[in-house]
Every structure is written in structure tokens, then in C-alpha cells.
Scaffold this motif. Sequence first.
Motif, PDB file in Angstrom:
ATOM      1  N   ALA A  57      70.324  37.140  27.633  1.00 21.70           N
ATOM      2  CA  ALA A  57      71.123  36.192  26.861  1.00 21.70           C
ATOM      3  C   ALA A  57      71.341  34.877  27.597  1.00 21.70           C
ATOM      4  N   VAL A  58      71.412  33.798  26.834  1.00 20.77           N
ATOM      5  CA  VAL A  58      71.754  32.482  27.359  1.00 20.77           C
ATOM      6  C   VAL A  58      72.985  31.969  26.607  1.00 20.77           C
ATOM      7  N   TYR A  59      74.004  31.622  27.366  1.00 20.06           N
ATOM      8  CA  TYR A  59      75.255  31.125  26.804  1.00 20.06           C
ATOM      9  C   TYR A  59      75.464  29.672  27.199  1.00 20.06           C
ATOM     10  N   ASN A  60      76.297  28.975  26.448  1.00 18.22           N
ATOM     11  CA  ASN A  60      76.734  27.673  26.947  1.00 18.22           C
ATOM     12  C   ASN A  60      78.114  27.814  27.588  1.00 18.22           C
ATOM     13  N   ASN A  61      78.654  26.696  28.074  1.00 18.23           N
ATOM     14  CA  ASN A  61      79.914  26.767  28.811  1.00 18.23           C
ATOM     15  C   ASN A  61      81.085  27.207  27.942  1.00 18.23           C
ATOM     16  N   THR A 109      77.062  36.102  36.841  1.00 16.97           N
ATOM     17  CA  THR A 109      77.078  37.556  37.016  1.00 16.97           C
ATOM     18  C   THR A 109      78.173  38.194  36.167  1.00 16.97           C
ATOM     19  N   GLY A 110      79.243  37.434  35.897  1.00 14.43           N
ATOM     20  CA  GLY A 110      80.327  37.969  35.069  1.00 14.43           C
ATOM     21  C   GLY A 110      79.881  38.216  33.645  1.00 14.43           C
ATOM     22  N   GLN A 111      79.168  37.255  33.089  1.00  7.34           N
ATOM     23  CA  GLN A 111      78.698  37.396  31.707  1.00  7.34           C
ATOM     24  C   GLN A 111      77.400  38.174  31.606  1.00  7.34           C
ATOM     25  N   GLY A 112      76.748  38.372  32.757  1.00  6.81           N
ATOM     26  CA  GLY A 112      75.474  39.087  32.732  1.00  6.81           C
ATOM     27  C   GLY A 112      74.399  38.316  31.999  1.00  6.81           C
ATOM     28  N   GLY A 113      74.455  37.006  32.094  1.00  4.11           N
ATOM     29  CA  GLY A 113      73.449  36.200  31.421  1.00  4.11           C
ATOM     30  C   GLY A 113      73.385  34.813  32.034  1.00  4.11           C
ATOM     31  N   TYR A 114      72.475  34.021  31.519  1.00  3.83           N
ATOM     32  CA  TYR A 114      72.338  32.658  32.003  1.00  3.83           C
ATOM     33  C   TYR A 114      73.254  31.749  31.208  1.00  3.83           C
ATOM     34  N   VAL A 115      73.781  30.754  31.908  1.00  2.00           N
ATOM     35  CA  VAL A 115      74.671  29.794  31.274  1.00  2.00           C
ATOM     36  C   VAL A 115      74.031  28.422  31.389  1.00  2.00           C
ATOM     37  N   VAL A 116      74.065  27.686  30.317  1.00  2.94           N
ATOM     38  CA  VAL A 116      73.510  26.346  30.332  1.00  2.94           C
ATOM     39  C   VAL A 116      74.539  25.410  29.706  1.00  2.94           C
ATOM     40  N   ASN A 117      74.788  24.330  30.436  1.00  2.00           N
ATOM     41  CA  ASN A 117      75.836  23.399  30.026  1.00  2.00           C
ATOM     42  C   ASN A 117      75.310  22.447  28.948  1.00  2.00           C
ATOM     43  N   LEU A 118      75.107  22.977  27.755  1.00  2.00           N
ATOM     44  CA  LEU A 118      74.545  22.176  26.664  1.00  2.00           C
ATOM     45  C   LEU A 118      75.285  22.486  25.370  1.00  2.00           C
TER      46      LEU A 118
END
Lengths: 123, 123
Positions: B24-28, B77-86
Motif C-alpha cells: 500500500a501507498v498512503y499520503n500524509n 513501519t507503523g502503517q506498514g506501507g509507503y507514504v508519499v507527501n502528495l
Amino acid sequence: MSNTGIATDETSRLIASNKVEGTAVYNNQGEKLGSIHNFMVDKLSGRVEYAVLSFGGLFGMGGDYYPLPWDVLTYDTGQGGYVVNLDRAVLEKAPRYTSQNEPSFDRDYGREVHGYYGVDYPY
Amino acid sequence: MSNTGIATDETSRLIASNKVEGTAVYNNQGEKLGSIHNFMVDKLSGRVEYAVLSFGGLFGMGGDYYPLPWDVLTYDTGQGGYVVNLDRAVLEKAPRYTSQNEPSFDRDYGREVHGYYGVDYPY
């Protein structure tokens, strides 16, 4: 950073992770040692720490995975595969695992694998 | 090189390329933007140049791939996914391709993609 060899074959400078599996690995004598099973990527830095070599039954030992530190590998655009300067005899004694026995890839393991191949372990 | 956040979850510091798909990829804001389709890896350096984001039909546009420069991503690591500031609005205008229309990933394309996200392109 380095442009070596890129200009002549720029469109294939990048490889998709999902197309890596099965990429051939040769030694300097041109012998096929096996093929790439997968890449182990550092989630934080984005660096490929290991290309995992599968012997694929070459020695009747199918299913053994050999993590090779990235710096041990050289991509040979001429051969269309990765080249590793290793004798088969060296590889046969190298750290390995099976799908039933995956290592934790902690620092001790990193030191063991990199130490075996005589390359620096940055962690 | 960097040890930030590694010590607490060392065994999952590395990720297998063949298990990356679907991450998964999340934003901020914690919104799920999509998931990782694959990594585009520099054959020579072993660096992941892009994590390719698949929107997976979130906007009814399934099958669009958005190459994200690695430096745009942060592994949480908390969300178990990548975060992208978009913002999603930014992503909707970002460089993309389909499986029928893959780019050549040459330097012009690299400059375009990195330029869009405002990060340096090292080539």
C-alpha cells in the motif's frame, strides 16, 4: 551517478522487479551458475542489498537460494545477464537457504554473507 | 548507512522484490493512494529508481502506472506501507503510462518525472 555503458543501451538501463526473476547469472568463464530468484531491497534506502541466486536444480539441489551482495554482481549488457566472479566450488559452500528456511536478514546474517564474499557490509 | 528506525524491526528491513507488488501507498493524510506495481531498478547500480504506483481503479482508471522517484517515498513501519507527501490532485496530473504504453525510461523521461515531483535526477 555513473554513466558507464549506459549511453549505448539507455532504454534497458532499468529493469522491472517483476521481470527480474529468471535473469541468468554467469561466472567469468561464461558458465551459467543459475538465475535470479528475486531482489532483497532495503525498504528505507531503496538499495538492492542482495540478488538472490537460485540454483534451480543445476546440482540436483533445486530450491536453494544464495543471497549475493549487490557489489558481487556485474551486469553484462553483452551477455544480457549478471556476471559474478565466483567458481562454482565457492558458491557450493556459500550461505544459502530454502523457502522453508528463510533467514531473518538481520545484521549478523548480513555480516556472514558479505564476509563470505569479502565485501563490506554497510550496516 | 542510515540506521533510523531499523533497530526496532530489523528482520523486516529488507523486502523481497516479488513480495512488493500490492504494498500500500498512503499520503500524509493517511489516504491510500494506490499500491506498488513494481520497482524499476538500475541494473548497474542496484538502486531502485522508481516505485511504480498503480491506482488500481481508485478513480475508475484501472491500469494506470505512476512512476514515483524513490526519494519521494518514505517507508512507514507503523502503517506498514509507503507514504508519499502528495495530494491526489497532484498525482492525477503526474506522468503515467499503461501496460500498452510503457515509456522507454530514457533520460528525457527521467528528467520529466523527477522534475514533476521536484527531486533531483542524478543522470
